[in-house]
Design a protein around this motif. Structure first.
Motif, mmCIF file in Angstrom:
data_model
loop_
_atom_site.group_PDB
_atom_site.id
_atom_site.type_symbol
_atom_site.label_atom_id
_atom_site.label_comp_id
_atom_site.label_asym_id
_atom_site.label_seq_id
_atom_site.Cartn_x
_atom_site.Cartn_y
_atom_site.Cartn_z
ATOM 1 N N ARG A 1 -1.540 -12.879 4.242
ATOM 2 C CA ARG A 1 -0.660 -12.942 3.020
ATOM 3 C C ARG A 1 0.209 -11.612 2.951
ATOM 4 N NH1 ARG A 1 -5.234 -15.345 0.774
ATOM 5 N NH2 ARG A 1 -5.915 -13.364 -0.328
ATOM 6 N N MET A 2 -0.637 -10.578 3.318
ATOM 7 C CA MET A 2 0.040 -9.104 3.353
ATOM 8 C C MET A 2 1.182 -9.133 4.400
ATOM 9 S SD MET A 2 -1.291 -7.607 0.870
ATOM 10 C CE MET A 2 -1.469 -8.992 0.036
ATOM 11 N N LEU A 3 1.140 -9.790 5.545
ATOM 12 C CA LEU A 3 2.221 -9.760 6.207
ATOM 13 C C LEU A 3 3.511 -10.457 5.912
ATOM 14 C CD1 LEU A 3 0.170 -10.574 9.629
ATOM 15 C CD2 LEU A 3 1.267 -8.412 9.346
ATOM 16 N N ILE A 4 3.149 -11.504 5.261
ATOM 17 C CA ILE A 4 4.273 -12.275 4.524
ATOM 18 C C ILE A 4 4.991 -11.331 3.438
ATOM 19 C CG2 ILE A 4 4.824 -14.271 3.011
ATOM 20 C CD1 ILE A 4 2.465 -15.822 4.379
ATOM 21 N N ASN A 5 4.134 -10.645 2.608
ATOM 22 C CA ASN A 5 5.017 -9.855 1.611
ATOM 23 C C ASN A 5 5.742 -8.734 2.154
ATOM 24 O OD1 ASN A 5 3.524 -11.357 -0.387
ATOM 25 N ND2 ASN A 5 1.904 -10.229 -0.617
ATOM 26 N N ARG A 6 5.386 -8.464 3.314
ATOM 27 C CA ARG A 6 6.305 -7.368 3.958
ATOM 28 C C ARG A 6 6.261 -5.899 3.417
ATOM 29 N NH1 ARG A 6 11.989 -10.159 4.988
ATOM 30 N NH2 ARG A 6 12.362 -8.245 6.207
ATOM 31 N N LYS A 7 5.099 -5.333 2.844
ATOM 32 C CA LYS A 7 5.337 -3.917 2.538
ATOM 33 C C LYS A 7 4.982 -3.102 3.634
ATOM 34 C CE LYS A 7 4.571 -5.528 -1.725
ATOM 35 N NZ LYS A 7 5.821 -5.344 -2.906
ATOM 36 N N PRO A 8 5.812 -1.956 3.449
ATOM 37 C CA PRO A 8 5.872 -1.048 4.470
ATOM 38 C C PRO A 8 4.506 -0.468 4.802
ATOM 39 C CG PRO A 8 7.331 -0.415 2.797
ATOM 40 C CD PRO A 8 6.403 -1.478 2.078
ATOM 41 N N TRP A 9 3.326 -0.245 3.918
ATOM 42 C CA TRP A 9 2.134 0.290 4.227
ATOM 43 C C TRP A 9 1.604 -0.775 5.270
ATOM 44 C CZ3 TRP A 9 -2.289 -2.595 3.383
ATOM 45 C CH2 TRP A 9 -2.331 -3.464 2.273
ATOM 46 N N VAL A 10 1.816 -1.897 5.301
ATOM 47 C CA VAL A 10 1.167 -3.011 6.219
ATOM 48 C C VAL A 10 1.764 -2.557 7.535
ATOM 49 C CG1 VAL A 10 1.205 -5.383 6.557
ATOM 50 C CG2 VAL A 10 1.220 -4.801 4.376
ATOM 51 N N ASP A 11 2.960 -2.231 7.724
ATOM 52 C CA ASP A 11 3.231 -1.969 9.095
ATOM 53 C C ASP A 11 2.662 -0.652 9.515
ATOM 54 O OD1 ASP A 11 5.316 -3.914 9.244
ATOM 55 O OD2 ASP A 11 7.034 -2.763 8.531
ATOM 56 N N TYR A 12 2.334 0.195 8.589
ATOM 57 C CA TYR A 12 1.580 1.293 9.256
ATOM 58 C C TYR A 12 0.237 1.025 9.497
ATOM 59 C CZ TYR A 12 -0.680 5.764 8.920
ATOM 60 O OH TYR A 12 -1.288 6.985 9.239
ATOM 61 N N VAL A 13 -0.406 0.135 8.542
ATOM 62 C CA VAL A 13 -1.535 -0.062 9.129
ATOM 63 C C VAL A 13 -1.846 -0.980 10.607
ATOM 64 C CG1 VAL A 13 -3.768 -1.583 8.559
ATOM 65 C CG2 VAL A 13 -2.777 -0.298 6.714
ATOM 66 N N ASN A 14 -0.891 -1.756 10.591
ATOM 67 C CA ASN A 14 -0.666 -2.508 11.978
ATOM 68 C C ASN A 14 -0.701 -1.553 13.033
ATOM 69 O OD1 ASN A 14 -1.033 -5.339 11.513
ATOM 70 N ND2 ASN A 14 0.708 -5.339 10.651
ATOM 71 N N ILE A 15 0.188 -0.542 12.941
ATOM 72 C CA ILE A 15 0.587 0.322 13.958
ATOM 73 C C ILE A 15 -0.634 1.274 14.190
ATOM 74 C CG2 ILE A 15 1.833 2.192 14.753
ATOM 75 C CD1 ILE A 15 4.161 1.196 13.144
ATOM 76 N N TYR A 16 -1.437 1.528 13.253
ATOM 77 C CA TYR A 16 -2.559 2.450 13.468
ATOM 78 C C TYR A 16 -3.562 1.742 14.146
ATOM 79 C CZ TYR A 16 -6.489 5.367 12.334
ATOM 80 O OH TYR A 16 -7.770 6.156 12.441
ATOM 81 N N LEU A 17 -3.978 0.667 13.653
ATOM 82 C CA LEU A 17 -4.771 -0.101 14.403
ATOM 83 C C LEU A 17 -4.598 -0.504 15.880
ATOM 84 C CD1 LEU A 17 -5.931 -2.658 11.653
ATOM 85 C CD2 LEU A 17 -7.116 -0.861 12.233
ATOM 86 N N LEU A 18 -3.261 -0.804 16.122
ATOM 87 C CA LEU A 18 -2.877 -0.911 17.508
ATOM 88 C C LEU A 18 -3.268 0.179 18.227
ATOM 89 C CD1 LEU A 18 0.496 -2.928 17.116
ATOM 90 C CD2 LEU A 18 -1.516 -3.604 18.359
#
Length: 282
Positions: free
Chosen positions: A146-163
């Motif tokens: 659901r967070m991916l659908i909402n497209r918040k900038p912090w979601v991208d940051y968390v994705n990048i960090y985990l990658l």
């Protein structure tokens, strides 16, 4: 049957489920893959705490001579491949809570089976803890979708960090377990391998905070060169004060290539996977 066969069965089953999920997924494949990486990254952080620091359990695939590296290989299959694949499947097919509970019970049964086979053992851990945590994890996977659908900038940051932490730790695991390229030494644990895994993982966690922040802001090519020079200098300092020891032909200049290589790869993944996922949601 040799211990390793059971782990290969788990790998093969995970691979089949992974391919089938991407083939038949009800959600965009890019989003499904992001769920896989999200749970894989969280699982790694959890392993760092409960296994590396507190030594909750051990795996015995018997593929490597070094007991710690051997156990981490088993943990990677279980927590880094199998569990994230199941989580991706649950989200991709919209599996409801009742079925999720059933899946958790099945995984607990597999864990008990591994214990009976002597290829896995608990120290202070309990199988019920696994059931509770994976139930929470599977629901977090649904929330993350659901967070991916909402497209918040912090979601991208968390994705990048985990990658970053996933691929960085995977790479250094291969370097140290197969080639014995280096060891970190701070004296946190008596066992040298455990001490090295703990220290290097901590370094990667901290290092990735800054790199994630910059990657999110669309790096220019020359920033990677700056990253390399900074890491080269930092690792040279670590070697000088005795925090890291290199073996064979390895040295700070060569080691510093790997954080840069991971950053390049994640940067590519960011634009090809995360951004493409966003476009499909518009």
């Amino acid at each position: 049957m040799p211990n390793l066969y059971w782990y290969f069965i788990l790998i093969f089953g995970s691979l089949l489920l992974f391919v089938f999920t991407l083939w038949k997924s009800f959600i965009p494949r890019a989003r499904a893959i992001l769920i896989f990486f999200y749970i894989g990254g969280l699982a790694y952080i959890l392993e760092y705490v409960i296994k590396v620091i507190f030594r909750s359990y051990d795996y015995f695939p018997h593929i490597l001579e070094n007991a710690w590296f051997d156990s981490l290989f088993g943990a990677t299959i279980s927590q880094g491949i199998f569990v994230p694949t199941v989580a991706m499947c649950i989200v991709a097919f919209g599996i409801n809570t009742l079925w999720v509970i059933g899946i958790c019970i099945l995984i607990m049964g597999i864990e008990e089976g591994f214990i009976r086979l002597g290829i896995y053992e608990h120290h202070w851990w309990k199988t019920i803890y696994t059931g509770i945590l994976i139930f929470i994890g599977f629901n977090m996977a649904k929330w993350w979708d659901r967070m991916l659908i909402n497209r918040k900038p912090w979601v991208d940051y968390v994705n990048i960090y985990l990658l970053l932490i996933l691929f960085s730790n995977m790479l250094v695991y291969l370097l140290t377990s197969i080639w014995l390229s280096h060891l970190f030494q701070v004296g946190a644990f008596k066992n040298a391998t455990r001490d090295s895994v703990f220290t290097e993982a901590t370094f990667i966690f901290i290092h990735s905070v800054a790199v994630s922040f910059l990657l999110q802001r669309k790096w220019k090519w020359y920033w990677f060169l700056v990253l390399y020079l900074i890491d080269w200098g930092l690792i040279t300092l670590f070697e000088h004060v005795g925090i890291i020891q290199f073996f064979h032909f390895w040295n700070p200049a060569l080691y510093a290539l790997f954080p840069m290589a991971v950053a390049l790869f994640v940067n590519w993944l960011y634009y090809r996977l995360i951004i493409s996922c966003k476009k499909r949601l518009t």
